[in-house]
Motif scaffolding. Structure first.
Motif, PDB file in Angstrom:
ATOM      1  N   THR A  13       0.860  -1.177   0.000  1.00  9.40           N
ATOM      2  CA  THR A  13       0.000   0.000   0.000  1.00  9.40           C
ATOM      3  C   THR A  13       0.898   1.229   0.000  1.00  9.40           C
ATOM      4  O   THR A  13       1.754   1.379   0.877  1.00  9.40           O
ATOM      5  CB  THR A  13      -0.913   0.010   1.242  1.00  9.40           C
ATOM      6  OG1 THR A  13      -1.710  -1.180   1.230  1.00  9.40           O
ATOM      7  CG2 THR A  13      -1.825   1.224   1.231  1.00  9.40           C
ATOM      8  N   ILE A  14       0.693   2.091  -0.992  1.00  6.59           N
ATOM      9  CA  ILE A  14       1.523   3.290  -1.125  1.00  6.59           C
ATOM     10  C   ILE A  14       0.616   4.517  -1.129  1.00  6.59           C
ATOM     11  O   ILE A  14      -0.259   4.637  -1.995  1.00  6.59           O
ATOM     12  CB  ILE A  14       2.356   3.259  -2.425  1.00  6.59           C
ATOM     13  CG1 ILE A  14       3.184   1.985  -2.517  1.00  6.59           C
ATOM     14  CG2 ILE A  14       3.261   4.485  -2.509  1.00  6.59           C
ATOM     15  CD1 ILE A  14       3.952   1.834  -3.823  1.00  6.59           C
ATOM     16  N   PRO A  15       0.806   5.437  -0.183  1.00  7.08           N
ATOM     17  CA  PRO A  15       0.034   6.678  -0.199  1.00  7.08           C
ATOM     18  C   PRO A  15       0.407   7.529  -1.430  1.00  7.08           C
ATOM     19  O   PRO A  15       1.536   7.453  -1.924  1.00  7.08           O
ATOM     20  CB  PRO A  15       0.448   7.396   1.085  1.00  7.08           C
ATOM     21  CG  PRO A  15       1.078   6.347   1.936  1.00  7.08           C
ATOM     22  CD  PRO A  15       1.658   5.341   0.996  1.00  7.08           C
ATOM     23  N   ALA A  16      -0.539   8.328  -1.903  1.00 13.89           N
ATOM     24  CA  ALA A  16      -0.278   9.202  -3.046  1.00 13.89           C
ATOM     25  C   ALA A  16       0.893  10.137  -2.734  1.00 13.89           C
ATOM     26  O   ALA A  16       1.000  10.676  -1.637  1.00 13.89           O
ATOM     27  CB  ALA A  16      -1.516  10.017  -3.378  1.00 13.89           C
ATOM     28  N   GLY A  17       1.809  10.261  -3.682  1.00 10.15           N
ATOM     29  CA  GLY A  17       2.980  11.110  -3.517  1.00 10.15           C
ATOM     30  C   GLY A  17       4.125  10.446  -2.801  1.00 10.15           C
ATOM     31  O   GLY A  17       5.155  11.075  -2.564  1.00 10.15           O
ATOM     32  N   SER A  18       3.979   9.181  -2.461  1.00 15.32           N
ATOM     33  CA  SER A  18       5.029   8.458  -1.731  1.00 15.32           C
ATOM     34  C   SER A  18       5.637   7.365  -2.607  1.00 15.32           C
ATOM     35  O   SER A  18       5.099   7.019  -3.647  1.00 15.32           O
ATOM     36  CB  SER A  18       4.451   7.818  -0.473  1.00 15.32           C
ATOM     37  OG  SER A  18       3.945   8.794   0.393  1.00 15.32           O
ATOM     38  N   ALA A  19       6.745   6.828  -2.118  1.00 18.51           N
ATOM     39  CA  ALA A  19       7.442   5.762  -2.843  1.00 18.51           C
ATOM     40  C   ALA A  19       7.650   4.567  -1.927  1.00 18.51           C
ATOM     41  O   ALA A  19       7.674   4.698  -0.699  1.00 18.51           O
ATOM     42  CB  ALA A  19       8.789   6.256  -3.356  1.00 18.51           C
ATOM     43  N   ALA A  20       7.787   3.394  -2.546  1.00 23.51           N
ATOM     44  CA  ALA A  20       8.082   2.161  -1.815  1.00 23.51           C
ATOM     45  C   ALA A  20       8.930   1.276  -2.709  1.00 23.51           C
ATOM     46  O   ALA A  20       8.907   1.408  -3.936  1.00 23.51           O
ATOM     47  CB  ALA A  20       6.794   1.443  -1.423  1.00 23.51           C
ATOM     48  N   MET A  21       9.659   0.386  -2.088  1.00 25.08           N
ATOM     49  CA  MET A  21      10.469  -0.568  -2.840  1.00 25.08           C
ATOM     50  C   MET A  21       9.687  -1.865  -3.024  1.00 25.08           C
ATOM     51  O   MET A  21       9.110  -2.388  -2.066  1.00 25.08           O
ATOM     52  CB  MET A  21      11.784  -0.858  -2.116  1.00 25.08           C
ATOM     53  CG  MET A  21      12.724   0.329  -2.009  1.00 25.08           C
ATOM     54  SD  MET A  21      13.314   0.974  -3.592  1.00 25.08           S
ATOM     55  CE  MET A  21      14.382  -0.348  -4.143  1.00 25.08           C
ATOM     56  N   ILE A  22       9.670  -2.344  -4.236  1.00 27.05           N
ATOM     57  CA  ILE A  22       9.147  -3.679  -4.550  1.00 27.05           C
ATOM     58  C   ILE A  22      10.308  -4.395  -5.212  1.00 27.05           C
ATOM     59  O   ILE A  22      10.666  -4.086  -6.345  1.00 27.05           O
ATOM     60  CB  ILE A  22       7.910  -3.620  -5.461  1.00 27.05           C
ATOM     61  CG1 ILE A  22       6.766  -2.891  -4.756  1.00 27.05           C
ATOM     62  CG2 ILE A  22       7.489  -5.029  -5.864  1.00 27.05           C
ATOM     63  CD1 ILE A  22       5.496  -2.766  -5.574  1.00 27.05           C
ATOM     64  N   GLY A  23      10.912  -5.311  -4.459  1.00 22.62           N
ATOM     65  CA  GLY A  23      12.142  -5.925  -4.939  1.00 22.62           C
ATOM     66  C   GLY A  23      13.210  -4.855  -5.049  1.00 22.62           C
ATOM     67  O   GLY A  23      13.444  -4.094  -4.114  1.00 22.62           O
ATOM     68  N   LYS A  24      13.832  -4.759  -6.209  1.00 22.40           N
ATOM     69  CA  LYS A  24      14.867  -3.747  -6.436  1.00 22.40           C
ATOM     70  C   LYS A  24      14.328  -2.521  -7.159  1.00 22.40           C
ATOM     71  O   LYS A  24      15.092  -1.655  -7.568  1.00 22.40           O
ATOM     72  CB  LYS A  24      16.016  -4.368  -7.232  1.00 22.40           C
ATOM     73  CG  LYS A  24      16.721  -5.463  -6.453  1.00 22.40           C
ATOM     74  CD  LYS A  24      17.873  -6.034  -7.224  1.00 22.40           C
ATOM     75  CE  LYS A  24      18.531  -7.125  -6.382  1.00 22.40           C
ATOM     76  NZ  LYS A  24      19.797  -7.548  -6.913  1.00 22.40           N
ATOM     77  N   LEU A  25      13.000  -2.459  -7.309  1.00 25.52           N
ATOM     78  CA  LEU A  25      12.381  -1.337  -8.005  1.00 25.52           C
ATOM     79  C   LEU A  25      11.800  -0.345  -7.013  1.00 25.52           C
ATOM     80  O   LEU A  25      11.187  -0.726  -6.022  1.00 25.52           O
ATOM     81  CB  LEU A  25      11.265  -1.830  -8.930  1.00 25.52           C
ATOM     82  CG  LEU A  25      11.675  -2.799 -10.028  1.00 25.52           C
ATOM     83  CD1 LEU A  25      10.461  -3.196 -10.856  1.00 25.52           C
ATOM     84  CD2 LEU A  25      12.750  -2.200 -10.913  1.00 25.52           C
ATOM     85  N   SER A  26      11.996   0.927  -7.297  1.00 26.10           N
ATOM     86  CA  SER A  26      11.395   1.999  -6.506  1.00 26.10           C
ATOM     87  C   SER A  26      10.132   2.448  -7.237  1.00 26.10           C
ATOM     88  O   SER A  26      10.186   2.849  -8.400  1.00 26.10           O
ATOM     89  CB  SER A  26      12.364   3.172  -6.378  1.00 26.10           C
ATOM     90  OG  SER A  26      11.725   4.255  -5.737  1.00 26.10           O
ATOM     91  N   VAL A  27       9.004   2.379  -6.539  1.00 26.29           N
ATOM     92  CA  VAL A  27       7.711   2.734  -7.136  1.00 26.29           C
ATOM     93  C   VAL A  27       7.183   3.988  -6.450  1.00 26.29           C
ATOM     94  O   VAL A  27       6.963   3.986  -5.235  1.00 26.29           O
ATOM     95  CB  VAL A  27       6.688   1.592  -6.982  1.00 26.29           C
ATOM     96  CG1 VAL A  27       5.366   1.965  -7.627  1.00 26.29           C
ATOM     97  CG2 VAL A  27       7.237   0.294  -7.554  1.00 26.29           C
TER      98      VAL A  27
END
Length: 126
Positions: free
Chosen positions: A50-64
């Motif tokens: 779950t990613i809030p709008a305007g925020s980033a998170a890592m999924i594996g080696k990808l930054s989303v």
């Protein structure tokens, strides 16, 4: 003569598509964030984030980075679509994907990555 037929065909096609695009629009609400699912195609592991709008998170080696999530007005469980930017910071600052993803049609605008698949599940409302 042939050119006239081609132009006539293009005009006819445009006239058919125009009413579809005007009627396909619906009222939408903007969510507080989005729930995304990531798949590691090598290990087979999935991860819901779950990613809030305007925020980033890592999924594996990808930054989303999830910028905005929209859903049909009055139906938060309806078809979500989210605008996001995905990059692989270890390799490059340039995004590997930037655009809208649609929950009901993940193949419409997919992430093209050799190891990971990421798609939108739903918008969050709070």
């Amino acid at each position: 003569m042939r050119r006239r037929r081609v132009l006539s065909g293009l005009l006819s096609a445009a006239m058919l598509v125009l009413p579809l695009s005007l009627t396909a629009q619906e009222d939408v609400s903007v969510g507080a964030g989005a729930v995304l699912r990531g798949l590691d195609k090598i290990s087979g592991e999935t991860l819901d984030v779950t990613i809030p709008a305007g925020s980033a998170a890592m999924i594996g080696k990808l930054s989303v980075t999830m910028w905005e999530c929209r859903y049909p007005e009055g139906n938060p469980a309806g078809d979500a679509y989210a605008f996001m930017t995905i990059s692989e910071p270890a390799k490059s600052a340039d995004p590997v994907f930037s655009g809208w993803m649609v929950a009901s049609s993940p193949a419409l605008n997919p992430l093209d990555h050799f190891r990971y698949d990421i798609w939108v599940l739903t918008c969050t409302t709070a």
